[in-house]
Enzyme design. Structure first.
Site, PDB file in Angstrom:
ATOM      1  N   GLU A 155     -17.953  -5.525  23.912  1.00  0.00           N
ATOM      2  CA  GLU A 155     -17.154  -6.255  24.290  1.00  0.00           C
ATOM      3  C   GLU A 155     -16.444  -5.917  23.298  1.00  0.00           C
ATOM      4  O   GLU A 155     -14.726  -6.450  23.923  1.00  0.00           O
ATOM      5  CB  GLU A 155     -17.910  -7.249  23.904  1.00  0.00           C
ATOM      6  CG  GLU A 155     -19.707  -8.029  24.702  1.00  0.00           C
ATOM      7  CD  GLU A 155     -20.109  -6.953  24.304  1.00  0.00           C
ATOM      8  OE1 GLU A 155     -21.075  -6.237  23.471  1.00  0.00           O
ATOM      9  OE2 GLU A 155     -21.384  -7.102  25.012  1.00  0.00           O
ATOM     10  N   HIS A 162       0.448  -1.112   0.449  1.00  0.00           N
ATOM     11  CA  HIS A 162      -0.167   0.164  -0.737  1.00  0.00           C
ATOM     12  C   HIS A 162       0.783   1.005  -0.162  1.00  0.00           C
ATOM     13  O   HIS A 162       1.206   1.542   1.376  1.00  0.00           O
ATOM     14  CB  HIS A 162      -0.721  -0.218   1.157  1.00  0.00           C
ATOM     15  CG  HIS A 162      -1.609  -1.207   0.640  1.00  0.00           C
ATOM     16  ND1 HIS A 162      -1.408  -2.590   1.265  1.00  0.00           N
ATOM     17  CD2 HIS A 162      -3.062  -1.046   1.360  1.00  0.00           C
ATOM     18  CE1 HIS A 162      -2.362  -3.261   1.236  1.00  0.00           C
ATOM     19  NE2 HIS A 162      -3.450  -1.995   1.160  1.00  0.00           N
ATOM     20  N   HIS A 195      -4.388   2.715  -2.896  1.00  0.00           N
ATOM     21  CA  HIS A 195      -4.482   2.393  -1.952  1.00  0.00           C
ATOM     22  C   HIS A 195      -3.569   1.682  -2.008  1.00  0.00           C
ATOM     23  O   HIS A 195      -3.041   1.240  -0.638  1.00  0.00           O
ATOM     24  CB  HIS A 195      -5.803   2.635  -1.596  1.00  0.00           C
ATOM     25  CG  HIS A 195      -5.537   1.754  -0.372  1.00  0.00           C
ATOM     26  ND1 HIS A 195      -6.472   2.351   0.756  1.00  0.00           N
ATOM     27  CD2 HIS A 195      -6.356   0.160  -0.009  1.00  0.00           C
ATOM     28  CE1 HIS A 195      -6.207   1.783   1.489  1.00  0.00           C
ATOM     29  NE2 HIS A 195      -5.945   0.187   1.258  1.00  0.00           N
ATOM     30  N   HIS A 203     -28.591 -16.355  23.488  1.00  0.00           N
ATOM     31  CA  HIS A 203     -27.773 -15.848  24.861  1.00  0.00           C
ATOM     32  C   HIS A 203     -26.968 -17.354  24.989  1.00  0.00           C
ATOM     33  O   HIS A 203     -26.070 -17.033  25.839  1.00  0.00           O
ATOM     34  CB  HIS A 203     -28.289 -15.294  26.456  1.00  0.00           C
ATOM     35  CG  HIS A 203     -28.808 -13.846  26.261  1.00  0.00           C
ATOM     36  ND1 HIS A 203     -29.646 -13.406  24.821  1.00  0.00           N
ATOM     37  CD2 HIS A 203     -28.577 -12.789  26.251  1.00  0.00           C
ATOM     38  CE1 HIS A 203     -29.607 -12.243  24.828  1.00  0.00           C
ATOM     39  NE2 HIS A 203     -28.934 -11.996  25.666  1.00  0.00           N
TER      40      HIS A 203
END
Lengths: 659, 659
Positions: free
Chosen positions: A407, A29, A263, A469
């Site tokens: 999380e 890159h 890029h 869950h």
């Protein structure tokens, strides 16, 4: 062509070293190193406190290249700044065995503070690194004598800012007011698929203001403006800083500047030549003028003086401060940790989340480096360090971090805390939500960081909350991550052993899977030696000349023990093996494994989760008992019956096992 | 106590049905249903267009309870609104076999539009649902005759807004200007661990303004203000709406209002009694006054008229519009799809990402419901539908969505597009980044949605980008998700078969693992029947009375074929099995599996990823060849040698296989 200043020379050198290395590798890159060379040279020559002769100086400032694909930018600057990274390594970019991997990998070259590439992770690690500086400083600094007060500089891309993990971490950084964090956002209006106009038109500056950051916007190619912004960012108190730097990807490339084409692919021979020509730069690759080689020297000298003064200061510490510093800087753990963690209540019936919590309190008393927190489930996961104090804005002396319902950021911030070198950090949530933080956990494993991930509510026995869950595939899905140890203790004694394991395992993360529901303590033979648990799997109860082996983990071990009784009434001679750390056990040589599992004896595995990988343990004739479908919402006792996991049903299924 | 209005009666009924059900289950979340009952009753009695007699009315407005833990709120309102959800079901909350699971699960009760619970997913699904309305509308509407113009209402919590997936999806919703999306944010200042002050102090309203949303803030307990805000939100053009509704969790509970204690546990008998007493409500549980039963009737009548008018309109469609509508509403797929997808170039050497792309173009021509896009890797993944047009703000007629670098939101939005009933959507990125979107993929599987996840760069053969980008554990980690089919084709013909499989598989998602690197086409026997591929694994080339079976997937099948030649020169009689869809093959009865894999013949598996689960296929004596460590940055050819995956090394290892 006007004569260039030493700064300009150095910037050009970084740009063309990057371009040339990508060209040589025919992969990489080039555009972003070209665009950010000026800012990065400034950071490494005017702001960042480091000493190439002591890359592990504990109070060095940290530099994080969150846009890891621009790795050649970092390698070029590290080379020029004098780190042990030769020009040959730059020429070997992206080749087997080189220090210059496609994305920066910690441990490959000095000066790399974290492994980046997966977007959003670096800037979130940086939040953890900045928090670690504050937390460690609160422990060992005095008002006029700071030992740890390093700062963190981050380069982040559009992709970093689009990723949710960065949003979460940035929100928390603002909440905590981490003013030692300075992020430069490379606002180049280009991502891989083209202009950011096609997908990313939100007001980024305003969003970061909403997070509580100090936001400045500058022309990223105007060094004076960039330096004023960096000066102001460093001065700012009580807020992290974002500098929105408008840049031009592949600046100076005649046809590829400001295009997505620059890029992720080499510029190509002709474009490289045209770019160098336009810049008045020699065409031969990997050209390094003397002015660039010497450019960092004055700053290096200043930094060396800083580091030496710091060493003197740190060495002179005494009393309580010296002890605290020693414990944090070595992440000290007592040698007899396992013995100290056996709390004497190993006969207690309780949930392993509670039993683990009791052990954790003891760990917290013994290991000052233990800090952590929960993603808004502290009370359920039972991971709060009692008396440890809360980490809050302006009160950064606590040990308990409130990550919020974030999380993924928790995972990345835990990694940053570990990368600081001062902490053995943990994050906790329900096991199901390990899915939300998996990319960060994988990086902890790849980076060989001692990070702890404490997951409770580890199976369908979560009960009423239902299949959204209830972990089913998570235990095995985590075990598949190389170098991640997944531990699933069955009772209090195994909790102690698994904590001892996690605390003494220096080269990788450990994930705990703990039960919501209460479990009876296991009966072990009188001759039982606790260190057996550390090998990962061991014989809980045996039989003379066994003709059946039941292998179970966590909440299924006591079921296996009950099934043994039933099976023995039906003439079987049953060995029960508990495997609290299958990851460690898998690393043992086959002979040692067979000593535990037996050879040529039918095997049955029992774990309340996916069975497929266990079939490699049972072989064709064995039986793997578990849960191969999604769970259901109901009380746990009912689920045990419906899913065929009672001792009776296990015994019945086990009778079908052959070799 | 003042006499209550019918509205107040209804709100109280919802509140206490929720409280009573949680009490009866001794498990659940009472506080949020109490707080949001008023807003939800208003939505279902004044705004939401639905017909309980036709829960699948295609143009119904969608209601998404993103805070799925407040499930009893939804169940109570669905019950009162007249959906087929009896009071007995409410009494059976969270019990085995009930329609009222702990969190709302689509398919369990009518009126549930998506399965929620894992925070951030619902609001992100809602973005997909809103986008689907716009996309379908662009296909079949005329200016004065809309067929699809439904709106989406979402209730979202602090936790939803903290999750990164919601940040990503909200940014994209603002970018696209989805003005048919109205989210109500339950700003109750409480999360599980206590006040939001401990972790979530950012300026949420400002953040959503930065995303380009229309943001209003109201007292959530002032119905007039809430209604004015909803009116304004619905009127607003060109922007999605966020209504920040300040509420009080467990409002009316004497000691638990505004406390975290009311979040995730029953209020307790005494508190329930005191709350009912304070509200002048009968103490007997599950009380439903007549006024609440009849409250929704006038709106239901209006809605029924709306639906009938719509039916008439839709039935009257003709010509091109009728054809388009039929195709979208049935998600039509040709019966002879596999045959049509065999493009006649099955001998072509190419990367499976390219071969798949060619098949996908054909699919796009045959299946109008196919829409999708990439997380900023469209050119690398090669998933752009040629001539399909881009989806952009104000131009919602295209088929190609630019998700930006937002993998997780891509997953959740793809789910929302599938949930609309009109689309077979796909999202694409590198396989490594499946980790970022795993929670959404799991929900696609749990919800049995036909969603496609196209992952390229599926192994270490990604090459130079290195271990951060090289999938090792991902293929098996995905296979462990129940009901997710993971397909890894080896050549163009297998690509056609796997697309045919994914398009005809109505009850679950399919994940593609495709190579970056070029692969030779397989040689198949003249008698080969393409439909064999659909069983998931099949014999590519056999031997008389084989004494060794090589089982491989994707880029390793041609290696197995080469190894066969080497092994046959050494006296082995080798069968080669390709397993493009091991997930489907695992579902076959053992006899059919043995017809392919053989019985009592030594087995060798070859896949450039984790081997542990394959050991169940090889048995103790077999050999599983793969990659059980992290990858490395280097050209792919070098990695093949270093990782022992050449035909020569595979052949050598295979010689060690026994039964």
């Amino acid at each position: 062509m006007a004569r260039m200043s030493a700064f300009e020379d150095t910037v050009r050198t970084v740009q063309f070293l990057s371009v040339d290395a990508v060209e040589a590798a025919n992969s990489g890159h080039p555009g972003t190193p070209m665009a950010l060379a000026g800012i990065t040279v400034d950071i490494y020559s005017r702001y960042l406190r480091y000493d190439v002769e002591r890359p592990d100086w504990p109070n060095r400032d940290r530099f994080v290249l969150s846009c890891g694909h621009a790795s050649m930018l970092l390698y070029s600057v590290l080379h020029l700044a004098g780190y042990d990274l030769s020009l040959d390594e730059l020429k070997n970019f992206r080749q087997w065995g080189s220090k210059t991997a496609g994305h920066p990998e910690i441990g490959h070259a000095p000066g790399i503070e974290t492994t980046t590439g997966p977007l959003g992770q670096g800037i979130s690690n940086a939040v953890g690194l900045a928090l670690a500086s504050k937390l460690a400083g609160a422990e060992v600094n005095t008002a006029d004598d700071p030992i740890i007060d390093y700062r963190v500089f981050v380069l982040a891309s559009d992709g970093d800012l689009m990723e949710g993990v960065a949003s979460e971490a940035s929100s928390l950084a603002g909440h905590l007011g981490l003013d030692n964090l300075v992020a430069i956002y490379d606002d180049n209006k280009i991502s891989i698929d083209g202009s950011t106009d096609i997908a990313f038109t939100e007001d980024r500056a305003k969003r970061y203001e909403a997070y509580g950051w100090f936001v400045q916007s500058v022309d990223g190619h105007d060094p004076e403006r960039v330096r004023r912004a960096l000066d102001a960012a460093i001065q700012e108190k009580g807020r992290p800083s974002l500098i929105v730097a408008r840049t031009h990807i592949a600046i100076g490339a005649p046809t590829k500047q400001d295009t997505a084409a620059a890029h992720g692919a080499p510029l190509g021979k002709d474009e490289v030549a045209a770019t160098k020509k336009a810049a008045g730069w020699p065409l031969d690759p990997f050209h390094v003028p003397p002015s660039a080689k010497s450019y960092f020297e004055p700053w290096a000298k200043e930094n060396r003086a800083r580091r030496e003064a710091w060493e003197k200061n740190a060495t002179a510490l005494s009393g309580d401060r010296a002890a605290k510093w020693k414990a944090l800087s070595a992440r000290s753990v007592p040698e007899d940790l396992l013995e100290q963690l056996i709390l004497g209540d190993e006969k207690k019936t309780d949930a392993t989340r509670s039993l683990s919590s009791a052990v954790q309190q003891k760990v917290a008393a013994l290991v000052p480096s233990l800090v952590g927190g929960s993603a808004d489930l502290a009370a359920s996961c039972k991971t709060t360090i009692k008396g440890g104090g809360d980490v809050a804005r302006g009160e950064l002396s606590g040990r308990n971090i409130h990550f919020g319902v974030r999380e993924h950021a928790m995972g990345a911030i835990v990694n940053g805390l570990a990368l600081s070198g001062f902490f053995i950090p943990y994050g906790s949530t329900f096991l199901i939500f390990s899915d939300y933080m998996r990319p960060s956990m994988r990086l902890a494993a790849l980076m060989e960081q001692q990070a702890l991930f404490i997951f409770t509510h580890d199976s369908i026995y979560l009960g009423e909350d239902g299949p959204t869950h209830q972990a089913v595939e998570q235990v095995w899905a985590l075990r598949l991550i190389p170098n991640l140890d997944v531990v699933r203790p069955a009772d209090g004694l195994e909790c102690a052993a698994m904590w001892a394991h996690a605390l003494t395992r220096r080269d990788g993360p450990t994930a705990f899977a703990l039960s919501r529901q209460k479990l009876p303590a296991l009966d072990r033979p009188a001759t039982f030696e606790p260190r057996q648990m550390l090998q990962g799997a061991y014989i809980v109860s045996d039989a003379d000349d066994p003709n059946l082996v039941l292998i179970a983990t966590g909440s299924e071990v006591h079921v296996a023990a009950e099934a043994k009784t039933i099976l023995e009434a039906r003439g079987k001679r049953v060995r029960v093996v508990s495997a609290p750390n299958w990851s460690a056990f898998e690393r043992l040589p086959p002979g040692e494994q067979e000593a535990v599992l037996g050879k040529g004896i039918p095997r049955v595995t029992i774990e309340a989760g996916r069975t497929t990988p266990w079939k490699g343990v049972t072989g064709f004739g064995g039986v793997a008992i578990g849960v191969d479908r999604f769970g259901a919402s109901a009380p746990a006792e009912r689920l045990q019956v419906e899913f065929g996991l009672t001792a009776e049903k296990v015994a019945e299924a086990a009778l079908g096992a052959t070799t």
